[in-house]
Design an enzyme around this catalytic site. Structure first.
Site, PDB file in Angstrom:
ATOM      1  N   SER A 258      17.391  19.115  29.515  1.00 57.18           N
ATOM      2  CA  SER A 258      16.883  18.386  28.348  1.00 57.18           C
ATOM      3  C   SER A 258      18.024  17.947  27.445  1.00 57.18           C
ATOM      4  O   SER A 258      18.993  18.682  27.241  1.00 57.18           O
ATOM      5  CB  SER A 258      15.917  19.270  27.552  1.00 57.18           C
ATOM      6  OG  SER A 258      15.575  18.651  26.322  1.00 57.18           O
ATOM      7  N   CYS A 259      17.897  16.759  26.874  1.00 51.82           N
ATOM      8  CA  CYS A 259      18.908  16.306  25.919  1.00 51.82           C
ATOM      9  C   CYS A 259      18.813  17.094  24.615  1.00 51.82           C
ATOM     10  O   CYS A 259      19.675  16.973  23.749  1.00 51.82           O
ATOM     11  CB  CYS A 259      18.764  14.810  25.638  1.00 51.82           C
ATOM     12  SG  CYS A 259      17.282  14.356  24.716  1.00 51.82           S
TER      13      CYS A 259
END
Length: 495
Positions: A258-259
């Site tokens: 995930s960013c």
């Protein structure tokens, strides 16, 4: 074997074929969107609930998660399953009760009413990381606002995207809506994606920086996601065990794909030992400087590009690839790199897409904030930053100093895309404002997917009081003849 070169005529035929395929998708999308353009709010809400339910169902969510992991090799199937179900519930909570049909705002004292109308056809690029949740949680607000969507999936997650859209299409058909409200671009490649972007009414780009740049170059109004991972500051007043819990869970969740995963941590030197011990107890391996060098040399090439065959893999698999010996199987879920080594940190402070977090120590708060500003400038301006502190003044200083759209306080930065313990809107598109080269500053929600018609009716004349508006400047006297002298000076400059 000698390969026959492709002729210019064959290239031309291929281009025409791609354009025709894209144009057919657009035609079908416009036809489908026109069917629901005048549906009532109740019917639209029922449509959205049906799509959400079919995608949330345990069997469908489990199947899509397993397919995604099998196809891409990214993340963890259990986390992908959990992520899809949680984000659907969060997205539906955000959309519940929102008016997206007819009058959505009234300001009687100004004589204003605003009507929401669909954008039309949206071209949406979806990433390889968590493709199911990414597609579904973009589709829900876009359908809530009566739009049609044509998705361009990352080639690495194409089968997952097609299967996810098939679940959505079945749900649409079940409530009497056209299945072509959601489609997948059949022609692959950059040329097809660019033609779709140019033909749509709006582009939403979630993926790498190249995808976002192409979206903005398309000539179509575009919304892009920002690039980067959060950097977090932990000061000496923080709840250290809880900060370690947040950092460890965020860095390791879904193998760090995930960013929003914690990427770097700056911790005050006086509590650094306590934080390291808490991270180790949580399941993190604290890398030595030599092990940190091995990770850097293995996970990134000489140009600083991530090895796509290693990203999104479990911490133990990454450690094995780097020749790092761990305590025992099944016990390590994240690798913590030593960022204080004598060598320049280089890529280890950038986006990792892996269960890896870099730890640095600091002595003075102001210097730490400046260091985070430098890290953001290198990778991630506008995206996110986090702070663990009990001092409100430091939180304010931290938030005021950094060029970022989201400051996460005393919680995991994973909450910046929406959480039931956080008030920020659920989203699949984290835009980064002009700092990160995007047109939206913050989390992208359904508000970005409507056009507004403003109805204005006459009201009693308002007073524009010069004394109030000019303030102290309105009381200043103008020297006699000043206007004439200014006019004369202007004429002199002109000639």
């Amino acid at each position: 074997m000698t390969l026959r070169p492709i002729t210019s005529r064959e290239c031309s035929v291929s281009t025409v074929s791609i354009q025709r395929a894209v144009d057919e998708k657009i035609r079908r999308a416009r036809a489908a969107q026109s069917v629901i353009a005048n549906w009532s709010q109740e019917r639209i809400d029922d449509l959205v609930a049906a799509v959400g339910w079919h995608c949330h169902r345990e069997d469908n969510a489990r199947r899509l998660a397993e397919l995604s992991h099998l196809e891409t090799g990214l993340g963890d199937p259990e986390h992908l399953y959990e992520l899809q179900r949680k984000r659907i519930l969060g997205q539906l909570l955000e959309l519940h009760g929102q008016s997206t049909v007819g009058t959505v705002e009234e300001i009687p004292e100004r004589g204003l009413r605003r009507l929401a109308k669909p954008v039309g056809v949206i071209a949406a690029a979806s990433p390889a990381t968590a493709p199911g949740p990414g597609i579904i949680c973009n589709a829900l607000p876009m359908l809530k606002t009566r739009n049609a969507i044509v998705f361009t999936p990352n080639p690495r997650a194409r089968a997952s995207a097609v299967e996810t859209l098939e679940v959505i299409r079945q749900a649409l058909a079940e409530v009497g809506a056209p299945a072509d409200l959601v489609q997948c671009l059949s022609a692959g490649g950059r040329e097809a994606a660019e033609h779709l972007m140019a033909a749509a009414d709006l582009v939403v780009a979630v993926g790498g920086p190249g995808t976002v740049r192409r979206a903005y170059r398309s000539g179509t109004p575009a919304i892009g996601a920002g690039v980067g991972n959060p950097t977090v500051l932990v000061d000496e007043t923080a709840d250290i065990p809880f900060a370690a819990h947040c950092v460890h869970n965020g860095a390791g969740y879904n193998n760090g794909t995930s960013c929003s995963s914690e990427s770097n941590v700056l911790v005050h030197r006086s509590v650094a030992g306590e934080l390291r011990a808490a991270l180790r107890s949580a399941g993190a391996h604290m890398c030595t400087r030599e092990e940190t060098r091995r990770v850097r040399d293995t996970l990134w090439d000489d140009e600083g590009t991530l090895d796509r065959d290693l990203i999104g893999k479990p911490a133990e698999a990454l450690a094995h690839a780097c020749g790092i010996k761990l305590a025992g199987p099944g016990r390590t879920t994240a690798l913590v790199l030593d960022g204080d080594g004598p060598q320049a940190p280089g890529p280890i402070l950038r986006e990792k897409l892996s269960p890896v977090v870099t730890l640095l120590t600091y002595d003075h708060f102001d210097a730490a904030v400046r260091r985070i500003d430098d890290i953001l400038a290198d990778c991630g301006r506008g995206h996110s930053a986090g702070i663990h502190s009990r001092l409100a003044a430091r939180v304010d200083q931290f938030a005021g100093a950094l060029p970022t759209c989201r400051i996460v306080v005393n919680q995991s930065t994973m909450t910046n895309s929406g959480s039931l313990t956080s008030g920020v809107p659920f989203t699949s598109t984290l835009s980064s404002g002009t700092w990160g080269g995007t047109s939206v500053s913050g989390n992208v929600t359904w508000h970005s997917y409507v056009n507004l018609t403003t109805i204005t009716e006459p009201i009693p004349e308002r007073t524009a009081d010069p004394v109030l508006l000019f303030g102290r400047h309105g009381t200043r006297s103008v020297p006699e003849g000043a206007g004439e002298r200014s006019h004369e000076r202007a004429l002199e400059k002109a000639f």
